[in-house]
Enzyme design. Structure first.
Site, PDB file in Angstrom:
ATOM      1  N   LYS A  23       0.922  -1.293  -0.145  1.00  0.00           N
ATOM      2  CA  LYS A  23       0.182   0.046  -0.089  1.00  0.00           C
ATOM      3  C   LYS A  23       0.973   1.256   0.054  1.00  0.00           C
ATOM      4  O   LYS A  23       0.559   2.062  -0.763  1.00  0.00           O
ATOM      5  CB  LYS A  23      -0.994  -0.016   1.444  1.00  0.00           C
ATOM      6  CG  LYS A  23      -1.532   1.406   1.578  1.00  0.00           C
ATOM      7  CD  LYS A  23      -2.429   1.305   3.026  1.00  0.00           C
ATOM      8  CE  LYS A  23      -1.838   1.458   3.920  1.00  0.00           C
ATOM      9  NZ  LYS A  23      -1.499   3.034   4.177  1.00  0.00           N
ATOM     10  N   ASN A  24       1.941   1.348   0.813  1.00  0.00           N
ATOM     11  CA  ASN A  24       2.656   2.489   1.146  1.00  0.00           C
ATOM     12  C   ASN A  24       3.719   2.847   0.084  1.00  0.00           C
ATOM     13  O   ASN A  24       4.724   3.613   0.072  1.00  0.00           O
ATOM     14  CB  ASN A  24       3.235   2.417   2.528  1.00  0.00           C
ATOM     15  CG  ASN A  24       2.248   2.485   3.515  1.00  0.00           C
ATOM     16  OD1 ASN A  24       1.286   2.986   3.267  1.00  0.00           O
ATOM     17  ND2 ASN A  24       2.696   2.512   4.709  1.00  0.00           N
ATOM     18  N   CYS A 121      -4.788   7.826   9.363  1.00  0.00           N
ATOM     19  CA  CYS A 121      -4.871   7.062  10.565  1.00  0.00           C
ATOM     20  C   CYS A 121      -4.667   8.194  11.806  1.00  0.00           C
ATOM     21  O   CYS A 121      -3.815   8.873  11.751  1.00  0.00           O
ATOM     22  CB  CYS A 121      -4.301   5.864  10.886  1.00  0.00           C
ATOM     23  SG  CYS A 121      -4.757   4.732   9.838  1.00  0.00           S
ATOM     24  N   ARG A 126       0.524  14.091  13.321  1.00  0.00           N
ATOM     25  CA  ARG A 126       0.810  13.725  11.895  1.00  0.00           C
ATOM     26  C   ARG A 126       1.112  15.318  11.010  1.00  0.00           C
ATOM     27  O   ARG A 126       0.479  15.363  10.130  1.00  0.00           O
ATOM     28  CB  ARG A 126      -0.093  12.912  11.253  1.00  0.00           C
ATOM     29  CG  ARG A 126      -0.118  11.483  12.037  1.00  0.00           C
ATOM     30  CD  ARG A 126      -0.783  10.367  11.183  1.00  0.00           C
ATOM     31  NE  ARG A 126       0.209   9.969   9.936  1.00  0.00           N
ATOM     32  CZ  ARG A 126      -0.277   9.143   9.333  1.00  0.00           C
ATOM     33  NH1 ARG A 126      -1.472   8.508   9.254  1.00  0.00           N
ATOM     34  NH2 ARG A 126       0.606   8.253   8.424  1.00  0.00           N
ATOM     35  N   ASP A 311       4.571   0.030  12.120  1.00  0.00           N
ATOM     36  CA  ASP A 311       3.209  -0.590  11.679  1.00  0.00           C
ATOM     37  C   ASP A 311       3.061  -2.039  11.903  1.00  0.00           C
ATOM     38  O   ASP A 311       2.097  -2.805  11.931  1.00  0.00           O
ATOM     39  CB  ASP A 311       3.202  -0.623  10.255  1.00  0.00           C
ATOM     40  CG  ASP A 311       3.135   0.997   9.753  1.00  0.00           C
ATOM     41  OD1 ASP A 311       2.294   1.596   9.834  1.00  0.00           O
ATOM     42  OD2 ASP A 311       4.393   1.509   9.369  1.00  0.00           O
ATOM     43  N   ARG A 419      -9.180  -0.243   3.786  1.00  0.00           N
ATOM     44  CA  ARG A 419      -8.206   0.855   3.411  1.00  0.00           C
ATOM     45  C   ARG A 419      -6.601   0.059   3.081  1.00  0.00           C
ATOM     46  O   ARG A 419      -6.147   0.652   1.859  1.00  0.00           O
ATOM     47  CB  ARG A 419      -7.880   1.817   4.526  1.00  0.00           C
ATOM     48  CG  ARG A 419      -8.564   2.835   4.461  1.00  0.00           C
ATOM     49  CD  ARG A 419      -7.943   4.412   5.199  1.00  0.00           C
ATOM     50  NE  ARG A 419      -6.748   4.417   4.704  1.00  0.00           N
ATOM     51  CZ  ARG A 419      -5.710   4.856   5.886  1.00  0.00           C
ATOM     52  NH1 ARG A 419      -6.060   5.022   6.946  1.00  0.00           N
ATOM     53  NH2 ARG A 419      -4.624   5.147   5.217  1.00  0.00           N
TER      54      ARG A 419
HETATM   55  N1  EPU Z   1       6.542  14.144  10.876  1.00  0.00           N
HETATM   56  C1  EPU Z   1       6.531  15.389  11.358  1.00  0.00           C
HETATM   57  N2  EPU Z   1       6.420  16.428  10.083  1.00  0.00           N
HETATM   58  C2  EPU Z   1       6.261  15.955   8.868  1.00  0.00           C
HETATM   59  C3  EPU Z   1       6.001  14.724   8.455  1.00  0.00           C
HETATM   60  C4  EPU Z   1       6.119  13.758   9.735  1.00  0.00           C
HETATM   61  O1  EPU Z   1       6.695  15.679  12.273  1.00  0.00           O
HETATM   62  O2  EPU Z   1       5.999  16.853   8.055  1.00  0.00           O
HETATM   63  C5  EPU Z   1       6.533  12.789  12.103  1.00  0.00           C
HETATM   64  C6  EPU Z   1       5.459  12.200  12.211  1.00  0.00           C
HETATM   65  O3  EPU Z   1       4.526  13.097  12.851  1.00  0.00           O
HETATM   66  C7  EPU Z   1       5.951  10.939  12.870  1.00  0.00           C
HETATM   67  C8  EPU Z   1       7.246  10.839  12.089  1.00  0.00           C
HETATM   68  O4  EPU Z   1       7.607  11.987  11.481  1.00  0.00           O
HETATM   69  O5  EPU Z   1       5.965  11.142  13.963  1.00  0.00           O
HETATM   70  C9  EPU Z   1       7.138   9.762  11.005  1.00  0.00           C
HETATM   71  O6  EPU Z   1       6.236  10.100  10.021  1.00  0.00           O
HETATM   72  P1  EPU Z   1       6.554   9.715   8.458  1.00  0.00           P
HETATM   73  O7  EPU Z   1       6.464  10.973   7.658  1.00  0.00           O
HETATM   74  O8  EPU Z   1       7.611   8.921   8.346  1.00  0.00           O
HETATM   75  O9  EPU Z   1       5.073   9.043   8.029  1.00  0.00           O
HETATM   76  P2  EPU Z   1       4.100   9.204   7.122  1.00  0.00           P
HETATM   77  O10 EPU Z   1       5.184   9.293   5.704  1.00  0.00           O
HETATM   78  O11 EPU Z   1       3.054  10.001   7.240  1.00  0.00           O
HETATM   79  C10 EPU Z   1       4.238   6.521   6.143  1.00  0.00           C
HETATM   80  C11 EPU Z   1       3.129   5.537   6.073  1.00  0.00           C
HETATM   81  C12 EPU Z   1       2.719   5.046   7.531  1.00  0.00           C
HETATM   82  C13 EPU Z   1       3.941   4.731   8.174  1.00  0.00           C
HETATM   83  C14 EPU Z   1       5.138   5.681   8.228  1.00  0.00           C
HETATM   84  C15 EPU Z   1       6.299   5.221   9.023  1.00  0.00           C
HETATM   85  C16 EPU Z   1       2.133   5.828   3.963  1.00  0.00           C
HETATM   86  C17 EPU Z   1       0.896   6.503   3.371  1.00  0.00           C
HETATM   87  N3  EPU Z   1       2.070   6.124   5.353  1.00  0.00           N
HETATM   88  O12 EPU Z   1       3.733   7.488   7.089  1.00  0.00           O
HETATM   89  O13 EPU Z   1       1.946   3.892   7.366  1.00  0.00           O
HETATM   90  O14 EPU Z   1       3.631   4.209   9.436  1.00  0.00           O
HETATM   91  O15 EPU Z   1       5.365   5.982   7.069  1.00  0.00           O
HETATM   92  O16 EPU Z   1       6.832   4.080   8.427  1.00  0.00           O
HETATM   93  O17 EPU Z   1       3.270   5.490   3.342  1.00  0.00           O
HETATM   94  C18 EPU Z   1      -0.117   2.573   7.736  1.00  0.00           C
HETATM   95  O18 EPU Z   1       0.308   2.234   6.686  1.00  0.00           O
HETATM   96  O19 EPU Z   1      -0.911   2.319   8.526  1.00  0.00           O
HETATM   97  C19 EPU Z   1       0.628   3.796   8.070  1.00  0.00           C
HETATM   98  C20 EPU Z   1       0.403   4.679   9.145  1.00  0.00           C
END
Ligand code: EPU
Length: 438
Positions: A23-24, A121, A126, A311, A419
């Site tokens: 998915k990601n 989620c 976030r 995850d 999802r």
């Molecule tokens: N963060 C910030 N500011 C930002 C972006 C991120 O502070 O602008 C913080 C977040 O709050 C968090 C940390 O950095 O504490 C890591 O977040 P990251 O940006 O790595 O996560 P993401 O890209 O929003 C993706 C996956 C998530 C997965 C994470 C970590 C997708 C769509 N989502 O999220 O997947 O947990 O990377 O591997 O790719 C899931 O599939 O259920 C899911 C939540």
């Protein structure tokens, strides 16, 4: 069909299921297709709701998307990319976090982008500050409006040098999708290097990009003027594979996960073995099973790749309620990913959450008010209950708990699980679970 599942638990899950593309990764590769001059072909695409959401957003922007569910392919033709109406984009608000990744490609194609309020989620605040900082550093003008964020690139986008405060997956993807067609060289330090990001780099390289990944989380991109379409087979969903592995452990079952891939799951497999689970890897997948006897307690810390993924944490915690002794889990990626344990406690689990950093080194959430460490005491029999799904991974964990618990549980809000888990009720049937979805 309603959003309810009645689960008659207590039977070991046993049999074979298949996982398809991650998915990601799939959603990001779909966005990358916007950067090409010609059509792209993506293979191994799962039928999950997030793919539908990104399809809708791409179509709003003039991309022609043809989906063959049987073959698991997507043809994406970006020949006629156009601006979408704000109201139409806004209709997608709340459904996903992917819209933020449209910025770079749309700025290159159209000179502007509009991002609605983001969904995803509820596992922490976030924020998107890293994303917006990156876009500004490339020269974009970011304007917050009532319905969302409007972004323009009046003078094009220029390569830049950026260091991330934390190796964020989304921010690294934002940078990649923007830098590949920016003018000049971009360097990102403290980048995320998750396998899904490496596969996105594979896609971008096929399209004509020049990207190198150095040691110490440094990624360098030489911008190019044009990119072409790609043909690519998505890497397997290692989160889904690990979720079914945890389901096998928690229900004392035996599940062959066709499509599961060992190299991306090293940290999970080590932990699975330490807990007392067994697995056999072959060319087509991985068999995960409970070999009998007691499960062992562990001390675990989630981390960015190559650490133990956040995850994977939630499904594994359900299995840890069946381990003999005290397990400690320190969540260092999201500040609020233990909300799902409340329902497990309601089913008979003994889990205490703490604000302190337990069992590992202090993390970003240490001196703040976040319950981000958990102590799990087992083994505790789980009793059937009425449960409401809180988020994607937490929801799957509740499902595992219901499958492990004796009696009939009612699981509400299971649409959320669609999802990210393809045809999960068909898979439950294949594994011998007793349930009904009304
Ligand atoms: N963060 C910030 N500011 C930002 C972006 C991120 O502070 O602008 C913080 C977040 O709050 C968090 C940390 O950095 O504490 C890591 O977040 P990251 O940006 O790595 O996560 P993401 O890209 O929003 C993706 C996956 C998530 C997965 C994470 C970590 C997708 C769509 N989502 O999220 O997947 O947990 O990377 O591997 O790719 C899931 O599939 O259920 C899911 C939540």
């Amino acid at each position: 069909m309603t959003d309810l599942l009645y689960v008659n638990g207590g039977t070991p899950l046993s049999g074979e299921i298949t996982v398809r593309g991650a998915k990601n990764f799939v959603s990001k590769a779909m966005v990358a297709s916007l950067l090409g001059d010609g059509p792209s072909l993506l293979r191994n695409v799962p039928q999950i709701r997030d793919v539908g959401v990104v399809t809708g957003l791409l179509e709003l922007h003039g991309v022609q998307v043809v989906r063959d569910d049987h073959a698991g392919t997507l043809h994406l033709d970006p020949s006629n990319v156009e601006s979408a109406h704000v109201a139409d984009i806004d209709a997608h608000a709340g459904s996903s976090r992917i819209p933020i990744l449209f910025c770079g490609p749309l700025l290159h194609r159209l000179g502007e982008a509009f991002i609605p309020d983001l969904g995803g989620c509820r596992i922490g605040d976030r924020p998107i500050n890293y994303h917006l900082d990156i876009l500004r550093q490339f020269g974009a003008v970011v304007e917050k409006r009532e319905q969302g964020i409007h972004i323009r690139a009046p003078f094009g986008l220029q390569g830049t040098k950026i260091a991330l405060p934390y190796p964020s997956v989304g921010a690294t993807e934002q940078l990649l999708l923007t830098a590949v067609r920016a003018e000049g060289i971009t360097e990102l330090s403290n980048a995320a290097i998750e396998p899904e990001i490496m596969d996105l780099i594979n896609v971008l390289q096929k399209m004509g990009s020049i990207i190198s990944v150095d040691t110490d989380r440094v990624i360098r991109i030489e911008g190019v003027e044009r990119l072409r379409g790609f043909t690519h087979t998505a890497l397997a969903d290692r989160i889904e594979a690990a979720s079914w592995a945890s389901a096998a452990l928690a229900t004392q079952g035996d599940i062959y996960v066709r499509g599961a891939s060992q190299p991306e799951m090293t940290a999970f497999l080590n932990t699975f073995r330490k807990v007392g689970g067994e697995f056999d890897v072959d060319d087509d997948g991985i068999r995960f099973y409970h070999p009998g006897g007691d499960l062992n307690p562990i001390v675990l810390e989630t981390d960015v790749h190559p650490g133990f993924m956040t995850d994977w944490q939630q499904p594994l915690v359900v299995a840890l309620t069946q381990a003999k002794g005290l397990s400690i889990v320190h969540e260092t990626v999201y500040e609020n990913r233990f909300g799902f344990t409340e329902a497990l406690v309601g089913m008979g689990a003994t889990i205490q959450v703490y604000k302190e950093c337990l069992g590992g080194r202090p993390c970003r959430f240490g001196q703040r008010n976040f319950f981000h460490s958990a102590v799990i005491s087992g083994p505790t029999p789980l009793a059937a209950a009425e449960i409401e799904v809180p988020d994607l991974r937490g929801g799957f964990s509740h499902l595992i708990a219901a499958l492990a618990a004796k009696g009939t549980s009612t699981v509400k809000g299971i649409g959320l699980i669609d999802r990210g888990y393809e045809h999960f009720t068909d898979k439950l049937t294949a594994l011998g679970a007793e349930f009904s979805r009304t």
